[in-house]
Design a protein around this motif. Structure first.
Motif: not given
Length: 58
Positions: A10-16, A36-40
């Motif tokens: 599933h897609v979630t916000l990037c923790r980095e 650069g998308s902000g999602r992983v």
């Protein structure tokens, strides 16, 4: 008894970068984790080892 549990991708916000797509510092750079998308996309497999409860004798 060992059991494996799979979590579907599933897609979630990037923790980095916190979902911004940029890592702030002296010079802001594009996040290498999400590019650069902000999602992983994340997924996982957990191994559960279930054992019978054996109370302590006192």
């Amino acid at each position: 008894m060992k059991r494996y549990v799979k979590k579907a991708p599933h897609v979630t916000l990037c923790r980095e970068c916190g979902g911004t797509g940029r890592i702030e510092g002296d010079t802001p750079v594009v996040c290498p984790q999400c590019e650069g998308s902000g999602r992983v996309t994340v997924s996982g497999v957990m191994e559960l080892d279930i054992r019978a409860f054996k109370p302590k004798v006192q």
